[in-house]
Design a protein around this motif. Structure first.
Motif, PDB file in Angstrom:
ATOM      1  N   GLU A  40       0.787  -1.640  -0.098  1.00  0.00           N
ATOM      2  CA  GLU A  40      -0.122   0.450   0.497  1.00  0.00           C
ATOM      3  C   GLU A  40       0.810   1.291  -0.321  1.00  0.00           C
ATOM      4  O   GLU A  40       0.546   2.609  -0.708  1.00  0.00           O
ATOM      5  N   MET A  41       1.831   1.127   0.708  1.00  0.00           N
ATOM      6  CA  MET A  41       2.980   2.169   0.654  1.00  0.00           C
ATOM      7  C   MET A  41       3.454   2.771  -0.732  1.00  0.00           C
ATOM      8  O   MET A  41       3.822   4.001  -1.017  1.00  0.00           O
ATOM      9  N   SER A  42       3.829   1.789  -1.010  1.00  0.00           N
ATOM     10  CA  SER A  42       4.813   1.933  -2.641  1.00  0.00           C
ATOM     11  C   SER A  42       3.525   2.463  -3.698  1.00  0.00           C
ATOM     12  O   SER A  42       3.864   3.732  -3.990  1.00  0.00           O
TER      13      SER A  42
ATOM     14  N   PRO B  40      10.292 -13.955  19.155  1.00  0.00           N
ATOM     15  CA  PRO B  40       9.489 -13.873  20.457  1.00  0.00           C
ATOM     16  C   PRO B  40       8.215 -12.893  19.630  1.00  0.00           C
ATOM     17  O   PRO B  40       8.048 -11.636  19.116  1.00  0.00           O
ATOM     18  N   GLU B  41       6.415 -13.561  20.283  1.00  0.00           N
ATOM     19  CA  GLU B  41       6.028 -12.897  19.547  1.00  0.00           C
ATOM     20  C   GLU B  41       5.508 -11.849  19.551  1.00  0.00           C
ATOM     21  O   GLU B  41       5.401 -10.742  19.447  1.00  0.00           O
ATOM     22  N   ASP B  42       5.584 -11.163  21.195  1.00  0.00           N
ATOM     23  CA  ASP B  42       6.004  -9.297  21.419  1.00  0.00           C
ATOM     24  C   ASP B  42       6.747  -8.799  20.048  1.00  0.00           C
ATOM     25  O   ASP B  42       6.454  -7.482  20.225  1.00  0.00           O
ATOM     26  N   ILE B  43       7.765  -8.309  19.836  1.00  0.00           N
ATOM     27  CA  ILE B  43       8.417  -8.315  19.634  1.00  0.00           C
ATOM     28  C   ILE B  43       7.893  -8.399  17.686  1.00  0.00           C
ATOM     29  O   ILE B  43       7.572  -7.382  17.652  1.00  0.00           O
ATOM     30  N   VAL B  44       7.315  -9.779  17.751  1.00  0.00           N
ATOM     31  CA  VAL B  44       6.360  -9.911  15.686  1.00  0.00           C
ATOM     32  C   VAL B  44       5.582  -8.531  16.263  1.00  0.00           C
ATOM     33  O   VAL B  44       5.438  -7.956  15.035  1.00  0.00           O
ATOM     34  N   LYS B  45       5.116  -8.732  16.966  1.00  0.00           N
ATOM     35  CA  LYS B  45       3.267  -7.293  17.320  1.00  0.00           C
ATOM     36  C   LYS B  45       3.994  -5.958  17.458  1.00  0.00           C
ATOM     37  O   LYS B  45       3.115  -5.389  16.676  1.00  0.00           O
ATOM     38  N   GLN B  46       4.659  -6.318  17.870  1.00  0.00           N
ATOM     39  CA  GLN B  46       5.562  -4.495  18.075  1.00  0.00           C
ATOM     40  C   GLN B  46       6.401  -3.631  16.553  1.00  0.00           C
ATOM     41  O   GLN B  46       6.167  -2.658  16.108  1.00  0.00           O
ATOM     42  N   THR B  47       6.856  -4.698  15.846  1.00  0.00           N
ATOM     43  CA  THR B  47       7.048  -4.613  15.007  1.00  0.00           C
ATOM     44  C   THR B  47       5.955  -4.236  13.504  1.00  0.00           C
ATOM     45  O   THR B  47       6.318  -3.843  13.002  1.00  0.00           O
ATOM     46  N   THR B  48       4.717  -4.922  13.256  1.00  0.00           N
ATOM     47  CA  THR B  48       3.581  -4.935  12.890  1.00  0.00           C
ATOM     48  C   THR B  48       3.170  -3.358  12.996  1.00  0.00           C
ATOM     49  O   THR B  48       2.598  -2.651  12.198  1.00  0.00           O
ATOM     50  N   GLU B  49       3.005  -3.210  14.934  1.00  0.00           N
ATOM     51  CA  GLU B  49       2.932  -1.828  14.788  1.00  0.00           C
ATOM     52  C   GLU B  49       3.258  -0.790  14.360  1.00  0.00           C
ATOM     53  O   GLU B  49       2.370  -0.043  13.785  1.00  0.00           O
ATOM     54  N   LYS B  50       4.514  -0.728  14.201  1.00  0.00           N
ATOM     55  CA  LYS B  50       5.539   0.204  13.865  1.00  0.00           C
ATOM     56  C   LYS B  50       5.173   0.269  11.934  1.00  0.00           C
ATOM     57  O   LYS B  50       4.809   1.814  11.388  1.00  0.00           O
ATOM     58  N   TYR B  51       4.922  -0.516  11.500  1.00  0.00           N
ATOM     59  CA  TYR B  51       4.695  -0.772  10.040  1.00  0.00           C
ATOM     60  C   TYR B  51       3.206  -0.221   9.995  1.00  0.00           C
ATOM     61  O   TYR B  51       3.266   0.835   9.275  1.00  0.00           O
ATOM     62  N   LYS B  52       2.395  -0.238  10.947  1.00  0.00           N
ATOM     63  CA  LYS B  52       1.238  -0.052  10.703  1.00  0.00           C
ATOM     64  C   LYS B  52       0.786   1.454  10.665  1.00  0.00           C
ATOM     65  O   LYS B  52       0.689   2.580   9.934  1.00  0.00           O
ATOM     66  N   GLU B  53       1.769   1.751  11.727  1.00  0.00           N
ATOM     67  CA  GLU B  53       2.442   3.643  12.486  1.00  0.00           C
ATOM     68  C   GLU B  53       2.394   3.944  11.562  1.00  0.00           C
ATOM     69  O   GLU B  53       1.500   5.543  10.978  1.00  0.00           O
ATOM     70  N   ALA B  54       3.485   3.691  10.689  1.00  0.00           N
ATOM     71  CA  ALA B  54       4.350   4.283   9.225  1.00  0.00           C
ATOM     72  C   ALA B  54       3.464   4.791   8.196  1.00  0.00           C
ATOM     73  O   ALA B  54       3.456   5.927   7.337  1.00  0.00           O
ATOM     74  N   LEU B  55       3.046   3.344   8.099  1.00  0.00           N
ATOM     75  CA  LEU B  55       0.949   3.747   6.621  1.00  0.00           C
ATOM     76  C   LEU B  55       0.313   4.775   7.155  1.00  0.00           C
ATOM     77  O   LEU B  55       0.437   5.810   6.159  1.00  0.00           O
ATOM     78  N   LYS B  56       0.263   4.621   7.699  1.00  0.00           N
ATOM     79  CA  LYS B  56      -1.315   6.080   9.156  1.00  0.00           C
ATOM     80  C   LYS B  56      -0.058   7.453   8.908  1.00  0.00           C
ATOM     81  O   LYS B  56      -1.129   7.894   8.183  1.00  0.00           O
ATOM     82  N   ARG B  57       0.578   7.195   9.312  1.00  0.00           N
ATOM     83  CA  ARG B  57       1.576   8.722   9.405  1.00  0.00           C
ATOM     84  C   ARG B  57       1.604   9.211   8.272  1.00  0.00           C
ATOM     85  O   ARG B  57       1.584  11.011   7.893  1.00  0.00           O
ATOM     86  N   LEU B  58       1.981   8.429   6.962  1.00  0.00           N
ATOM     87  CA  LEU B  58       2.121   9.322   5.992  1.00  0.00           C
ATOM     88  C   LEU B  58       1.111   8.905   5.354  1.00  0.00           C
ATOM     89  O   LEU B  58       0.857   9.819   4.126  1.00  0.00           O
ATOM     90  N   THR B  59       0.036   8.197   5.207  1.00  0.00           N
ATOM     91  CA  THR B  59      -0.972   7.957   4.329  1.00  0.00           C
ATOM     92  C   THR B  59      -2.455   8.663   5.544  1.00  0.00           C
ATOM     93  O   THR B  59      -3.416   8.935   3.558  1.00  0.00           O
ATOM     94  N   LYS B  60      -2.467   8.608   5.979  1.00  0.00           N
ATOM     95  CA  LYS B  60      -3.640   8.978   6.487  1.00  0.00           C
ATOM     96  C   LYS B  60      -3.436  10.368   7.304  1.00  0.00           C
ATOM     97  O   LYS B  60      -5.005  10.094   7.664  1.00  0.00           O
ATOM     98  N   PHE B  61      -2.565  10.627   7.894  1.00  0.00           N
ATOM     99  CA  PHE B  61      -2.144  11.386   8.907  1.00  0.00           C
ATOM    100  C   PHE B  61      -1.963  12.763   7.851  1.00  0.00           C
ATOM    101  O   PHE B  61      -1.307  12.845   7.610  1.00  0.00           O
ATOM    102  N   CYS B  62      -3.389  13.761   8.849  1.00  0.00           N
ATOM    103  CA  CYS B  62      -2.666  15.014   8.611  1.00  0.00           C
ATOM    104  C   CYS B  62      -2.797  15.398   6.377  1.00  0.00           C
ATOM    105  O   CYS B  62      -1.746  16.028   6.392  1.00  0.00           O
ATOM    106  N   GLU B  63      -3.269  14.777   5.868  1.00  0.00           N
ATOM    107  CA  GLU B  63      -3.210  14.995   4.371  1.00  0.00           C
ATOM    108  C   GLU B  63      -4.108  16.210   4.519  1.00  0.00           C
ATOM    109  O   GLU B  63      -5.093  16.463   4.625  1.00  0.00           O
ATOM    110  N   PRO B  64      -3.005  16.734   3.418  1.00  0.00           N
ATOM    111  CA  PRO B  64      -3.374  18.390   3.073  1.00  0.00           C
ATOM    112  C   PRO B  64      -4.563  18.676   2.055  1.00  0.00           C
ATOM    113  O   PRO B  64      -4.905  17.808   1.660  1.00  0.00           O
TER     114      PRO B  64
END
Ligand SMILES: Nc1ncnc2c1ncn2[C@@H]1O[C@H](COP(=O)(O)OP(=O)(O)OP(=O)(O)O)[C@@H](O)[C@H]1O
Ligand SMILES: [Mg+2]
Length: 296
Positions: A59-61, A272-296
């Motif tokens: 989605e980001m690309s 470990p599971e918590d590392i995997v979870k936190q990593t998914t969250e980081k990807y989600k956050e990057a996508l959200k910030r770039l594509t859905k956050f303060c869209e001009p």
């Protein structure tokens, strides 16, 4: 529905290549690029996939291809996945993580733009005060922002070999002066546009890599663009030159792998599971910030 995909096996299509992260299939005049949930760290693919990663990076690309088409045309085909895949099980696997791309003749160089000094560029600078042969200002520290982004091409690795940095004049020898100049200018333009856009949303794009291809002599942008897999993304918050910066997406993974003292050689350990979870969250956050956050 969340499907975690670490490898695809699409029976109806011919597999062309399995990269570290993506599986590529042949569609005749087009290719199907499938972003799996594989993650690589220190250049080694880990055995544990990161749920959602493939979909988020796709989605980001796609977002960036759309945003930058005023600068250069790209390989995104207008055809939809349903037009090339009819099997419902295959559609479920591929949906959201696929790019149908017009097949071009890839140019044998990678177009790297750096706005900050890090990685191999920092290593070279420490020794010679140059980056890919370019003379640099003398007062840089690790992760410094450069006064102006620089273009530092590399060769494209074949068969698992590492890419090698080359000088701009070597690039001219490989693809010709005219194409080299076009690619240098376009790459810088896209980087400057995207880096400003991302910075307003709290992400520093420290550097990035583009690939270009030719279709009937017409230059186009191919591969993936401006994802954390093809770029260094740093959180703007906490940025401080003089040390390495945390990577926006893989920091938890890297810290974990360093903490267990893995020797960075395959096979890599499970995450470990918590590392995997936190990593998914980081990807989600990057996508959200770039594509859905303060869209001009
Ligand atoms: N539109 C296109 N036409 C033709 N080839 C393309 C197009 N877009 C991308 N490619 C090529 O597809 C390949 C994608 O491979 P990918 O990057 O997934 O794996 P890799 O380069 O073999 O390994 P790594 O995972 O280390 O990057 C690249 O060689 C790229 O040049
Ligand atoms: Mg590649």
């Amino acid at each position: 529905m969340q499907t975690v995909i670490s490898q695809t096996n699409i029976k109806s299509l011919k597999l062309l290549n399995r990269g570290k992260v993506r599986d590529i299939y042949d569609l005749g005049n087009e290719i199907l690029i499938v972003a799996t949930d594989r993650i690589s760290c220190f250049d080694v693919v880990l055995p544990t996939p990161i749920p959602e990663k493939g979909r988020i990076l796709t989605e980001m690309s796609h977002f960036w291809f759309e945003k930058t088409k005023h600068i250069i045309s790209n390989h995104i085909s207008p055809r939809r996945l349903e037009e090339v895949i009819s099997n419902p099980d295959e559609l479920a696997i591929l949906s959201g993580r696929s790019t149908i791309a017009i097949k071009a003749k890839p140019l044998p160089v990678e177009a790297i733009v750096r706005g900050y000094i890090s990685g191999s560029a920092w290593e070279e600078y420490k020794r010679y005060k140059t980056v890919c042969g370019l003379k640099m200002e003398s007062n840089l520290v690790e992760s410094s922002k450069l006064t102006e982004p620089i273009f530092t091409p590399s060769t494209k690795a074949i068969d698992g070999k590492h890419d090698e940095n080359i000088t701009y004049s070597q690039m001219e020898d490989i693809i010709g002066k005219e194409l080299a100049e076009k690619i240098r200018q376009i790459s810088k333009d896209i980087y400057i546009y995207a880096a400003n856009y991302a910075l307003d949303r709290g992400i520093i794009i420290a550097d990035t890599k583009f690939e270009f291809g030719l279709l009937d002599d017409k230059l186009m942008l191919i591969d993936e663009i401006l994802t954390p897999d093809s770029s260094r993304f740093w959180p703007k918050n906490g940025y401080e030159p003089g040390r390495p910066q945390p990577s926006f997406d893989k920091q938890f993974v890297r810290d974990y792998l360093l903490s267990i003292k893995w020797n960075k050689k395959p096979p890599a350990p499970q995450l470990p599971e918590d590392i995997v979870k936190q990593t998914t969250e980081k990807y989600k956050e990057a996508l959200k910030r770039l594509t859905k956050f303060c869209e001009p």
